[in-house]
Scaffold this active site. Structure first.
Site, PDB file in Angstrom:
ATOM      1  N   THR A  11       3.812  -4.871  -3.071  1.00 38.35           N
ATOM      2  CA  THR A  11       4.926  -4.065  -2.561  1.00 38.35           C
ATOM      3  C   THR A  11       6.276  -4.759  -2.775  1.00 38.35           C
ATOM      4  O   THR A  11       7.213  -4.169  -3.317  1.00 38.35           O
ATOM      5  CB  THR A  11       4.705  -3.799  -1.057  1.00 38.35           C
ATOM      6  N   ILE A  12       6.375  -5.993  -2.351  1.00 34.62           N
ATOM      7  CA  ILE A  12       7.657  -6.703  -2.463  1.00 34.62           C
ATOM      8  C   ILE A  12       7.839  -7.271  -3.872  1.00 34.62           C
ATOM      9  O   ILE A  12       8.898  -7.105  -4.483  1.00 34.62           O
ATOM     10  CB  ILE A  12       7.736  -7.851  -1.417  1.00 34.62           C
ATOM     11  N   GLY A 110       6.409 -13.116   5.973  1.00 33.36           N
ATOM     12  CA  GLY A 110       5.088 -13.315   6.559  1.00 33.36           C
ATOM     13  C   GLY A 110       4.727 -14.780   6.743  1.00 33.36           C
ATOM     14  O   GLY A 110       3.756 -15.106   7.434  1.00 33.36           O
ATOM     15  N   CYS A 140      11.568  -7.841   6.892  1.00 36.01           N
ATOM     16  CA  CYS A 140      12.373  -6.613   6.831  1.00 36.01           C
ATOM     17  C   CYS A 140      13.134  -6.381   8.135  1.00 36.01           C
ATOM     18  O   CYS A 140      14.326  -6.072   8.132  1.00 36.01           O
ATOM     19  CB  CYS A 140      11.473  -5.428   6.523  1.00 36.01           C
ATOM     20  N   ASN A 141      12.448  -6.548   9.271  1.00 34.47           N
ATOM     21  CA  ASN A 141      13.095  -6.304  10.563  1.00 34.47           C
ATOM     22  C   ASN A 141      14.163  -7.354  10.849  1.00 34.47           C
ATOM     23  O   ASN A 141      15.252  -7.023  11.339  1.00 34.47           O
ATOM     24  CB  ASN A 141      12.042  -6.315  11.681  1.00 34.47           C
ATOM     25  N   ARG A 168       6.562   1.025  11.685  1.00 31.77           N
ATOM     26  CA  ARG A 168       5.604   1.858  10.939  1.00 31.77           C
ATOM     27  C   ARG A 168       4.220   1.178  11.009  1.00 31.77           C
ATOM     28  O   ARG A 168       4.122  -0.050  10.997  1.00 31.77           O
ATOM     29  CB  ARG A 168       6.075   2.080   9.498  1.00 31.77           C
ATOM     30  N   HIS A 220      10.786   1.603   9.564  1.00 34.85           N
ATOM     31  CA  HIS A 220      10.890   1.165  10.960  1.00 34.85           C
ATOM     32  C   HIS A 220      12.143   1.826  11.551  1.00 34.85           C
ATOM     33  O   HIS A 220      13.087   2.150  10.826  1.00 34.85           O
ATOM     34  CB  HIS A 220      11.117  -0.337  11.062  1.00 34.85           C
ATOM     35  N   GLN A 301      11.152  -0.879   5.195  1.00 34.45           N
ATOM     36  CA  GLN A 301      10.450  -2.172   5.177  1.00 34.45           C
ATOM     37  C   GLN A 301      10.094  -2.635   3.769  1.00 34.45           C
ATOM     38  O   GLN A 301      10.045  -3.838   3.500  1.00 34.45           O
ATOM     39  CB  GLN A 301       9.183  -2.084   6.035  1.00 34.45           C
TER      40      GLN A 301
HETATM   41  P1  NAD Z   1       1.129  -6.739  -0.768  1.00 37.28           P
HETATM   42  O1  NAD Z   1      -0.246  -6.878  -0.283  1.00 37.28           O
HETATM   43  O2  NAD Z   1       1.660  -5.382  -1.070  1.00 37.28           O
HETATM   44  O3  NAD Z   1       1.335  -7.611  -2.082  1.00 37.28           O
HETATM   45  C1  NAD Z   1       0.860  -8.918  -2.191  1.00 37.28           C
HETATM   46  C2  NAD Z   1       0.338  -9.127  -3.604  1.00 37.28           C
HETATM   47  O4  NAD Z   1      -0.079 -10.478  -3.755  1.00 37.28           O
HETATM   48  C3  NAD Z   1      -0.875  -8.254  -3.922  1.00 37.28           C
HETATM   49  O5  NAD Z   1      -0.701  -7.708  -5.219  1.00 37.28           O
HETATM   50  C4  NAD Z   1      -2.046  -9.238  -3.891  1.00 37.28           C
HETATM   51  O6  NAD Z   1      -3.085  -8.860  -4.758  1.00 37.28           O
HETATM   52  C5  NAD Z   1      -1.360 -10.493  -4.377  1.00 37.28           C
HETATM   53  N1  NAD Z   1      -2.047 -11.749  -4.049  1.00 37.28           N
HETATM   54  C6  NAD Z   1      -2.974 -11.992  -3.103  1.00 37.28           C
HETATM   55  N2  NAD Z   1      -3.359 -13.295  -3.147  1.00 37.28           N
HETATM   56  C7  NAD Z   1      -2.641 -13.875  -4.132  1.00 37.28           C
HETATM   57  C8  NAD Z   1      -2.588 -15.181  -4.672  1.00 37.28           C
HETATM   58  N3  NAD Z   1      -3.335 -16.172  -4.187  1.00 37.28           N
HETATM   59  N4  NAD Z   1      -1.739 -15.415  -5.692  1.00 37.28           N
HETATM   60  C9  NAD Z   1      -0.960 -14.438  -6.212  1.00 37.28           C
HETATM   61  N5  NAD Z   1      -0.978 -13.172  -5.736  1.00 37.28           N
HETATM   62  C10 NAD Z   1      -1.805 -12.899  -4.713  1.00 37.28           C
HETATM   63  O7  NAD Z   1       2.053  -7.484   0.294  1.00 37.28           O
HETATM   64  P2  NAD Z   1       3.603  -7.271   0.536  1.00 37.28           P
HETATM   65  O8  NAD Z   1       3.787  -6.139   1.481  1.00 37.28           O
HETATM   66  O9  NAD Z   1       4.336  -7.252  -0.759  1.00 37.28           O
HETATM   67  O10 NAD Z   1       3.943  -8.582   1.359  1.00 37.28           O
HETATM   68  C11 NAD Z   1       4.195  -9.816   0.729  1.00 37.28           C
HETATM   69  C12 NAD Z   1       5.007 -10.685   1.671  1.00 37.28           C
HETATM   70  O11 NAD Z   1       6.218 -10.015   1.972  1.00 37.28           O
HETATM   71  C13 NAD Z   1       4.346 -10.991   3.022  1.00 37.28           C
HETATM   72  O12 NAD Z   1       4.767 -12.261   3.458  1.00 37.28           O
HETATM   73  C14 NAD Z   1       4.945  -9.934   3.922  1.00 37.28           C
HETATM   74  O13 NAD Z   1       4.931 -10.303   5.277  1.00 37.28           O
HETATM   75  C15 NAD Z   1       6.354  -9.867   3.378  1.00 37.28           C
HETATM   76  N6  NAD Z   1       7.056  -8.616   3.647  1.00 37.28           N
HETATM   77  C16 NAD Z   1       6.416  -7.416   3.546  1.00 37.28           C
HETATM   78  C17 NAD Z   1       7.107  -6.265   3.854  1.00 37.28           C
HETATM   79  C18 NAD Z   1       6.454  -4.921   3.823  1.00 37.28           C
HETATM   80  O14 NAD Z   1       6.766  -4.098   4.651  1.00 37.28           O
HETATM   81  N7  NAD Z   1       5.565  -4.632   2.910  1.00 37.28           N
HETATM   82  C19 NAD Z   1       8.457  -6.330   4.231  1.00 37.28           C
HETATM   83  C20 NAD Z   1       9.096  -7.569   4.243  1.00 37.28           C
HETATM   84  C21 NAD Z   1       8.381  -8.717   3.970  1.00 37.28           C
END
Ligand code: NAD
Length: 337
Positions: A11-12, A110, A140-141, A168, A220, A301
């Site tokens: 996602t990010i 995270g 995000c928050n 959310r 959110h 988010q």
């Molecule tokens: P996500 O699950 O959508 O993406 C994470 C990606 O990393 C996935 O493609 C997964 O397959 C991959 N992955 C897993 N293990 C791995 C490894 N060892 N090496 C490389 N890649 C690996 O997660 P996300 O939502 O993008 O969140 C990532 C970070 O961003 C977290 O710390 C999260 O807390 C933070 N974050 C998320 C959001 C949100 O709302 N989605 C907002 C802000 C911050």
């Protein structure tokens, strides 16, 4: 050109990759993935060199017809900076790899604050990241709260922040998350962890936060009360926020009544993935009662931290100051609804 590695293309990570590609001073050196899913396919379609995050799984990519440029270590070695966008806790496991190749790293919200030299929000503490090896772009928050608190502190002083975060249940792609039909105090303990997280950005801020989770995926919603150090007219606060490039004041005339219409507007406006990078503050909600300020804001988010990651890249490498970086990032991404 700053060579940027992106480890974790979910996602990010995929959004950061697209944003980095728009920057005049940066290049995506490659992205690392654990498995050959749809995101791996689009990474290849977009021309991003694909690296295997787990070497033993490299043959899975080959079997799926996806060419692998090498193991993630090669990518980290070749890059000037790595953006770690892996799931919570994995960034901490990756830290020793970044250290081994002497590549500065950005982590996401995270991860724990004590993993890094500094937590980061471009508007609030850009300079703290200069020259740091490990920087955490806050969640995000926390990003959404920091963007509002920074100008209020500068203009009027802030005595106390109280925020209720209606969160959310999961992102649209997180099919296993919930609740499906409930309203959860979450975390049930008060204050929630969000307040202390905002305190990693601002020294001596007094903030209490409460969290809830609801069956929604879009955004959110924050209900915010800030006790200022002086009495201020609501119109003055609106003018102050209107000057902030990452705060979008939703005008009454637009008839945007919630996160659904807000996302629809972002899609109509041609935003990639319907992203809303700015805090979206309902202008009519900005109210003052004595020295208390109240407002509602929507926080997307999946995307508000994306421009922050781009700015954090310049901050750690000392390539620009806050104003210059924020302006470049905003212009290239099209920030400012
Ligand atoms: P996500 O699950 O959508 O993406 C994470 C990606 O990393 C996935 O493609 C997964 O397959 C991959 N992955 C897993 N293990 C791995 C490894 N060892 N090496 C490389 N890649 C690996 O997660 P996300 O939502 O993008 O969140 C990532 C970070 O961003 C977290 O710390 C999260 O807390 C933070 N974050 C998320 C959001 C949100 O709302 N989605 C907002 C802000 C911050």
């Amino acid at each position: 050109m700053i060579q940027v590695a992106i480890n974790g293309y979910g996602t990010i990570g995929k959004r950061v990759a697209d944003a980095v590609r728009e920057q005049p001073d940066m290049e995506v050196r490659g992205v690392a993935k654990t498995r050959p899913n749809f995101e791996a396919e689009t990474a290849v379609d977009k021309g991003f060199p694909l690296y295997a995050a787990i070497e033993e799984r490299a043959d899975q990519f080959e079997e799926a017809g996806l060419e692998i440029a090498g193991p993630v270590e090669d990518l980290v070695d070749a890059a000037d900076v790595v953006v770690d966008a892996t799931p919570s806790g994995i960034g901490a496991e990756n830290k020793s790899m970044y250290e081994a190749y002497d590549t500065p790293a950005l982590y996401q919200g995270g991860e724990d604050a004590d993993l890094v030299d500094t937590s980061f929000n471009a508007r609030s503490n850009f300079e703290d990241a200069t020259g740091a090896d490990h920087v955490r772009v806050v969640s995000c928050n926390t990003t959404g709260l920091s963007r509002v608190i920074a100008p209020l502190r500068e203009a009027y002083g802030v005595e106390k922040v109280r925020a209720t975060l209606v969160r959310r249940g999961g992102d649209p792609g997180q099919t296993s998350r919930g609740p499906i039909n409930d309203i959860l105090p979450n975390p049930v303990t008060i204050p929630s962890h969000h307040g202390p997280d905002v305190e990693t950005i601002f020294d001596d801020l007094d903030i209490d936060t409460l969290g809830m989770k609801v069956p929604a995926t879009l955004m959110h919603m924050h209900s915010l009360n800030v006790t200022l150090e002086e009495e201020v007219d609501a119109s003055e606060v609106r003018d102050l926020f209107a000057e902030e490039s990452r705060l979008f004041l939703i005008p009454e005339r637009m008839d945007i009544d919630g996160s659904g219409t807000l996302k629809e507007y972002a899609l109509d406006a041609g935003r990639p993935r319907g992203d809303v990078w700015e805090n979206s503050i309902w202008e009519e909600s900005i109210s003052t009662v004595g020295d208390d300020l109240y407002l509602f804001q929507g926080i997307h988010q999946e995307s508000d931290v994306v421009p922050e990651n781009v700015d954090a890249i310049r901050a750690v490498l000392g390539e620009a100051d806050a104003e210059e970086s924020i302006q470049t990032t905003n212009e290239t991404m099209g920030i400012g609804l």
